[in-house]
Write an enzyme that holds these catalytic residues in place. Structure first.
Site, mmCIF file in Angstrom:
data_model
loop_
_atom_site.group_PDB
_atom_site.id
_atom_site.type_symbol
_atom_site.label_atom_id
_atom_site.label_comp_id
_atom_site.label_asym_id
_atom_site.label_seq_id
_atom_site.Cartn_x
_atom_site.Cartn_y
_atom_site.Cartn_z
ATOM 1 N N ASP A 27 -5.443 3.024 6.472
ATOM 2 C CA ASP A 27 -4.966 3.228 7.816
ATOM 3 C C ASP A 27 -4.257 4.480 8.024
ATOM 4 O O ASP A 27 -4.144 5.371 7.015
ATOM 5 C CB ASP A 27 -3.799 1.936 7.742
ATOM 6 C CG ASP A 27 -2.653 2.255 6.687
ATOM 7 O OD1 ASP A 27 -2.904 2.722 5.444
ATOM 8 O OD2 ASP A 27 -1.660 1.996 7.201
ATOM 9 N N GLU B 17 -0.570 0.914 4.330
ATOM 10 C CA GLU B 17 0.261 1.970 3.710
ATOM 11 C C GLU B 17 1.289 2.312 4.620
ATOM 12 O O GLU B 17 2.673 2.243 4.427
ATOM 13 C CB GLU B 17 -0.501 2.911 2.996
ATOM 14 C CG GLU B 17 0.277 3.627 2.051
ATOM 15 C CD GLU B 17 1.335 4.937 2.559
ATOM 16 O OE1 GLU B 17 2.084 5.260 1.898
ATOM 17 O OE2 GLU B 17 1.061 5.165 3.665
HETATM 18 N N1 BES Z 1 0.941 10.132 2.226
HETATM 19 C C1 BES Z 1 2.210 9.467 2.627
HETATM 20 C C2 BES Z 1 3.119 9.671 1.675
HETATM 21 C C3 BES Z 1 4.059 11.174 1.400
HETATM 22 C C4 BES Z 1 4.495 11.886 2.369
HETATM 23 C C5 BES Z 1 3.379 11.785 0.056
HETATM 24 C C6 BES Z 1 4.829 13.214 2.119
HETATM 25 C C7 BES Z 1 3.821 13.364 -0.109
HETATM 26 C C8 BES Z 1 4.368 13.713 0.805
HETATM 27 C C9 BES Z 1 2.184 8.438 3.072
HETATM 28 O O1 BES Z 1 1.014 7.941 3.645
HETATM 29 C C10 BES Z 1 3.342 7.761 4.146
HETATM 30 O O2 BES Z 1 3.089 8.559 5.043
HETATM 31 N N2 BES Z 1 3.877 7.123 3.669
HETATM 32 C C11 BES Z 1 4.964 6.403 4.349
HETATM 33 C C12 BES Z 1 5.265 5.145 3.795
HETATM 34 C C13 BES Z 1 6.225 3.931 4.607
HETATM 35 C C14 BES Z 1 5.519 4.000 6.058
HETATM 36 C C15 BES Z 1 6.483 2.814 4.046
HETATM 37 C C16 BES Z 1 6.306 7.446 4.654
HETATM 38 O O3 BES Z 1 6.732 7.853 3.698
HETATM 39 O O4 BES Z 1 6.812 7.342 5.630
HETATM 40 ZN ZN ZN Z 2 1.348 8.679 5.872
#
Ligand code: BES
Ligand code: ZN
Length: 473
Positions: A101, A166
């Site tokens: 997603d 995710e």
């Molecule tokens: N890939 C990101 C997580 C991430 C962000 C890893 C920055 C390393 C550096 C992931 O797809 C993400 O954006 N996660 C969300 C999760 C939330 C919506 C529960 C986030 O961190 O905002």
């Molecule tokens: Zn993300």
């Protein structure tokens, strides 16, 4: 850093696999572009069918590389794709996770080209999801494809779990994992959804922050009121909301919710020294983000504040008249989306209750205030010296020619903690994006060089993990 000496030059991977990768470069790029054309935005109901299309797309690819038991699993919201390649009897099993997603595209006017018409130009893929996380998912598929082309099977057993929520808090996956425990047995989980360090320095992420996301609604009356007739005699919901929000965080960057810091595991002197040794330059970070000044938590460096300390943010705030011109009203209601980033051992449920109680306590009288939980996930910390982490470090060094740095990330991947707490697995966060890749923002990009090295690192990682004695994972 690992203790072993740095290798001056990247060690070539298996020449037959390398030849397959060289030969398939254009086809692999085309695969990513095809995948990134599917507008799989998990948080927008109008894209529900696109989520299924993306899941089916992955399932077809998995079948194409010889995965068995491939299934597009229905959930209460978006599907989860499952599949396995278990062709290495006696070798460890790796649970591989990526998400398909993507985030919404607004503000769409800031994109230089249409977000779902991705392209590869001057060594960069550009389009929504090319970095977060479709590019990394395609790297995994490509690694298997190249092994197959070289007449090999992965040296470890692979179980794939690709999810579609995710970016929406992974609620369906949290329910699905315990129900599918019998087919998720593994020795280690590998998650590819993180970045290298600033400046494209190869990195392994050993810490992720958790999250607790909520909404605050402030209601005055069923309809807007004339601000001349009523002004001065009723509470204004927008002002009430501003008061509440101001009470949540001080100018020192500290969250004011009582008990908020109670469960925070202290950063050791060694942790702080390790972070201080990272090649992080606050001024270039500031310049790159184009903000007038960096504002962290008093007593902590910017890097600590944004990756290893908990924090609170307002993600959006609205209410009342927003059009051109003027309209004299007291808005009927006002709202805010608020999220906290958490560190070990803070629990999202407990933090939500503390927020809700505190908001009720500081809310001015004269309005009705409700705080609603939206989603949550725990933080995760992996030991740097874990054998699986060290195997990933060797794979990176073999391909990139340098040791990776070990970093903490401020972002969240909700499933990470569940893999350890529910399935009891160590988790290796091996991701290949660059930190300034415009994830969640307009003009998201992925460097083709990272796409190429990431794919090779994955190939190499299966060989490295296969060499670990069983039980050492
Ligand atoms: N890939 C990101 C997580 C991430 C962000 C890893 C920055 C390393 C550096 C992931 O797809 C993400 O954006 N996660 C969300 C999760 C939330 C919506 C529960 C986030 O961190 O905002
Ligand atoms: Zn993300």
């Amino acid at each position: 850093m690992t203790d072993e000496p740095r290798s001056p030059e990247p060690t070539p991977i298996d020449p037959a696999v390398e030849a397959a990768l060289v030969g398939s470069r254009e086809a692999r790029a085309a695969t990513l572009l095809e995948f990134a054309r599917i507008p799989s935005i998990s948080t927008q109901p109008e894209h529900a069918a696109d989520m299924v299309t993306a899941a089916e797309w992955i399932a077809a690819r998995l079948r194409g590389v010889g995965a068995t038991e491939v299934e597009v699993c229905e959930t209460q919201l978006h599907p989860i794709v499952y599949g396995r390649i278990h062709e290495a009897p006696g070798a460890p099993t790796v649970l591989v996770y990526c998400h398909f997603d993507v985030q919404p595209v607004d503000p769409v006017e800031l994109w230089e080209t249409a977000p779902f018409e991705p392209f590869l130009r001057d060594g960069r893929f550009v389009g929504r999801g090319v970095a977060d996380d479709k590019g990394q998912l395609v790297m995994h598929l490509s690694a298997i494809e190249a092994l197959r082309a070289a007449g090999r099977a992965p040296a470890v057993n692979l179980t794939f779990v690709f999810e579609g929520e995710e970016e929406y808090g992974s609620e369906s996956l949290f329910a699905w994992i315990p129900q599918n425990r019998h087919r998720l047995g593994a020795d280690v989980a590998v998650i590819s959804d993180t970045t290298y360090f600033e400046g494209n320095v190869p990195a392994i992420t050993v810490g992720l922050r958790g999250i607790m996301y909520a909404q605050i609604d402030v209601e005055l009356s069923p309809v807007d009121l004339h601000s001349g007739q009523y002004g001065g005699s009723v509470e204004n919901p927008a002002i009430a909301l501003a008061r509440i929000i101001t009470a949540l965080k001080g100018p020192d960057g500290r969250v004011r919710i009582p008990t908020f810091y109670d469960d925070v595991v202290a950063l050791s002197d060694a942790d702080r020294a390790q972070m201080a040794a990272l090649p992080f330059d606050e001024e270039s970070f500031r310049e790159e983000t184009q903000v007038p000044a960096l504002v962290g938590e008093t007593g902590w460096t910017i890097l600590e504040s944004r990756t290893a300390r908990p924090t609170l943010d307002v993600n959006g705030i609205w209410g009342g008249f927003q059009g051109d011109g003027a309209k004299t009203i007291i808005p009927a209601h006002a709202h805010a989306k608020v999220s906290t980033r958490l560190v070990a051992d803070q629990k999202p449920g407990k933090v939500f209750e503390a927020l809700r109680d505190y908001v009720a306590q500081v809310a001015p009288r004269g309005v009705r205030v409700t705080t609603t939980f939206i989603h949550g996930g725990e933080a995760s910390l992996t030991p740097t010296d874990h054998p699986a982490t060290q195997a990933a470090a060797r794979a990176i060094r073999a391909v990139e020619g340098v040791d990776p740095v070990f970093i903490r990330e401020g972002g969240s991947i909700p499933v990470t903690a569940a893999f350890s707490s529910v399935l009891g697995l160590p988790v290796v966060l091996a991701g290949f994006d660059q930190p300034n890749c415009n994830a969640h923002a307009p003009n998201e990009w992925l460097d083709e060089r990272n796409f190429e090295t990431g794919t090779r690192i994955i190939v190499r990682l299966w060989d490295e993990l296969a060499r670990l004695p069983r039980g050492a994972q």
